[in-house]
Motif scaffolding. Sequence first.
Motif, PDB file in Angstrom:
ATOM      1  N   MET B   1      61.071  30.715  14.675  1.00 24.81           N
ATOM      2  CA  MET B   1      60.310  31.844  15.240  1.00 24.81           C
ATOM      3  C   MET B   1      58.966  31.371  15.799  1.00 24.81           C
ATOM      4  SD  MET B   1      60.128  34.990  15.952  1.00 24.81           S
ATOM      5  CE  MET B   1      58.805  35.997  16.559  1.00 24.81           C
ATOM      6  N   ARG B   2      58.312  30.455  14.995  1.00 25.77           N
ATOM      7  CA  ARG B   2      57.006  29.982  15.445  1.00 25.77           C
ATOM      8  C   ARG B   2      57.166  29.171  16.739  1.00 25.77           C
ATOM      9  NH1 ARG B   2      53.444  26.580  11.404  1.00 25.77           N
ATOM     10  NH2 ARG B   2      53.646  28.457  10.147  1.00 25.77           N
ATOM     11  N   THR B   5      57.469  31.379  19.649  1.00 20.87           N
ATOM     12  CA  THR B   5      56.203  32.002  20.066  1.00 20.87           C
ATOM     13  C   THR B   5      55.338  31.010  20.853  1.00 20.87           C
ATOM     14  OG1 THR B   5      56.332  32.904  17.850  1.00 20.87           O
ATOM     15  CG2 THR B   5      54.494  33.620  19.217  1.00 20.87           C
ATOM     16  N   PHE B   8      56.642  30.771  24.226  1.00 19.84           N
ATOM     17  CA  PHE B   8      56.330  31.990  24.967  1.00 19.84           C
ATOM     18  C   PHE B   8      54.897  31.929  25.507  1.00 19.84           C
ATOM     19  CE2 PHE B   8      54.704  36.373  25.023  1.00 19.84           C
ATOM     20  CZ  PHE B   8      55.566  36.903  25.973  1.00 19.84           C
ATOM     21  N   VAL B   9      53.964  31.471  24.647  1.00 20.58           N
ATOM     22  CA  VAL B   9      52.553  31.366  25.051  1.00 20.58           C
ATOM     23  C   VAL B   9      52.426  30.381  26.210  1.00 20.58           C
ATOM     24  CG1 VAL B   9      50.269  30.562  24.340  1.00 20.58           C
ATOM     25  CG2 VAL B   9      51.624  32.001  22.815  1.00 20.58           C
ATOM     26  N   MET B  12      53.563  31.919  29.376  1.00 20.22           N
ATOM     27  CA  MET B  12      52.590  32.897  29.862  1.00 20.22           C
ATOM     28  C   MET B  12      51.487  32.187  30.652  1.00 20.22           C
ATOM     29  SD  MET B  12      53.173  35.985  29.276  1.00 20.22           S
ATOM     30  CE  MET B  12      51.554  36.410  29.900  1.00 20.22           C
ATOM     31  N   ILE B  13      50.976  31.072  30.069  1.00 24.58           N
ATOM     32  CA  ILE B  13      49.879  30.341  30.713  1.00 24.58           C
ATOM     33  C   ILE B  13      50.348  29.787  32.061  1.00 24.58           C
ATOM     34  CG2 ILE B  13      48.333  28.353  30.518  1.00 24.58           C
ATOM     35  CD1 ILE B  13      48.477  28.753  27.447  1.00 24.58           C
ATOM     36  N   CYS B  16      50.786  32.575  34.683  1.00 24.25           N
ATOM     37  CA  CYS B  16      49.505  33.035  35.229  1.00 24.25           C
ATOM     38  C   CYS B  16      48.992  32.049  36.275  1.00 24.25           C
ATOM     39  CB  CYS B  16      48.460  33.163  34.122  1.00 24.25           C
ATOM     40  SG  CYS B  16      48.476  34.792  33.367  1.00 24.25           S
ATOM     41  N   LYS B  23      49.152  32.890  45.122  1.00 19.07           N
ATOM     42  CA  LYS B  23      48.291  33.861  45.806  1.00 19.07           C
ATOM     43  C   LYS B  23      47.276  33.125  46.695  1.00 19.07           C
ATOM     44  CE  LYS B  23      46.056  38.177  45.244  1.00 19.07           C
ATOM     45  NZ  LYS B  23      46.819  39.358  45.088  1.00 19.07           N
ATOM     46  N   GLN B  24      46.663  32.055  46.133  1.00 16.73           N
ATOM     47  CA  GLN B  24      45.685  31.292  46.909  1.00 16.73           C
ATOM     48  C   GLN B  24      46.324  30.672  48.148  1.00 16.73           C
ATOM     49  OE1 GLN B  24      44.073  28.627  44.038  1.00 16.73           O
ATOM     50  NE2 GLN B  24      42.715  30.160  43.172  1.00 16.73           N
ATOM     51  N   MET B  27      46.950  33.319  50.714  1.00 18.54           N
ATOM     52  CA  MET B  27      45.675  33.687  51.322  1.00 18.54           C
ATOM     53  C   MET B  27      45.265  32.657  52.373  1.00 18.54           C
ATOM     54  SD  MET B  27      44.013  36.344  50.039  1.00 18.54           S
ATOM     55  CE  MET B  27      42.333  35.814  50.374  1.00 18.54           C
ATOM     56  N   ASP B  30      47.702  32.886  55.484  1.00 18.70           N
ATOM     57  CA  ASP B  30      47.852  34.157  56.189  1.00 18.70           C
ATOM     58  C   ASP B  30      46.541  34.789  56.623  1.00 18.70           C
ATOM     59  OD1 ASP B  30      50.609  35.308  54.124  1.00 18.70           O
ATOM     60  OD2 ASP B  30      50.513  33.865  55.755  1.00 18.70           O
ATOM     61  N   THR B  31      45.438  34.388  56.027  1.00 15.29           N
ATOM     62  CA  THR B  31      44.178  35.031  56.372  1.00 15.29           C
ATOM     63  C   THR B  31      43.081  33.988  56.537  1.00 15.29           C
ATOM     64  OG1 THR B  31      43.366  35.303  54.115  1.00 15.29           O
ATOM     65  CG2 THR B  31      44.794  37.039  54.942  1.00 15.29           C
TER      66      THR B  31
END
Lengths: 146, 146
Positions: B1-2, B5, B8-9, B12-13, B16, B23-24, B27, B30-31
Motif C-alpha cells: 500500500m505504501r 502511494t 501515486f505521488v 502526480m509530480i 504537473c 502549456k509553455q 504558448m 502559438d502566441t
Amino acid sequence: MRRFTVLFVLFMIMGCNSMATRKQKQMATDTFKVYPIGTVSKEDGHTYLVIDKEYLPALMGLERFSHVTVLYWFHLNDTPEKRAVLQVHPQGKKENPMRGVFATHSPMRPNLIAITRCKILSVKNNIVEVDKIDAFDKTPIIDLKN
Amino acid sequence: MRRFTVLFVLFMIMGCNSMATRKQKQMATDTFKVYPIGTVSKEDGHTYLVIDKEYLPALMGLERFSHVTVLYWFHLNDTPEKRAVLQVHPQGKKENPMRGVFATHSPMRPNLIAITRCKILSVKNNIVEVDKIDAFDKTPIIDLKN
C-alpha cells in the motif's frame, strides 16, 4: 502514516494549482498575448497574405480598398537577447550614429511589431495578394487594418 | 500500500510538470508576448507618454523628430469574448454596414494593437509630451516608432 501521505498528496495538488494560477495572473498583468492570424507567402514572384481560415469573416469588405496596413512579427529576432537591444545604428549602417530604437523603425526592439503598407492586387477567400512586402517568406502576420 | 502511494505521488509530480511544460511549449509556438513599455498619462490638459525607466536608452534621439508613431494596447477589450469579434459596424454606427475588422481600424480585433501618430511637444528624460492622443488615460503603450 497513511493519513500523512494523503495530506502530502493533497498539498502537492494544491501547490501545483496555486503555482499555475500565480503564473497566469503574472502573465495577465505583465504581458499581452498576440496570436498570429496568418503568414506571408512568396511564390513565383507573387506575394500572398495567407490568413488563417478561422479569421475569414474579418476580411469582409477588404476587397473594396486599394491598400492595407499589415502588422507582422519580427519572428527571427524573438530572443530575450535581441529584445533587450535598445539602441542601434539606423539602417544597420555603422556611419549612422547610434539612436534609441523608439526613434527608428529597426527590427530590433522590445516588442517585435512591424508596420508596413501594401497595395492590394486581389482578395480571394482567405488569401490577399499584394504587390510586395518588406518581410520574409513565412513571416507571421498579426493584424491587418484600414 | 505504501509503495502504491509513493508511486501515486511521483505520478502526480510528473503529471504537473509535464502539463506545465506542454502549456509553455504551446504558448511559445502559438502566441507572441508583448510587454508594456509605458503608459499614457493625461493631466490638467497635458498628454504624456510616460515610458518605463528601463527603456530610457531607447528614447535617445527622439527629441529631434516632430512626430512619433505610438502603438498602444486596447486593454479595455482584452477579454476572449471581445477578441473573438470579427465583424463590426465601422465607427460603431449601426447605419454603416457590417465589415470585417481587418478592413477597419476598430478597437475590436483579435490582436488589440492600436496605431496612432502624435505631435511631439517635448522629450524630458523618460517622458514624452505630445499634443493629444486618441487613447484613454492609463492606456498601456507597447511601442514608439519613427
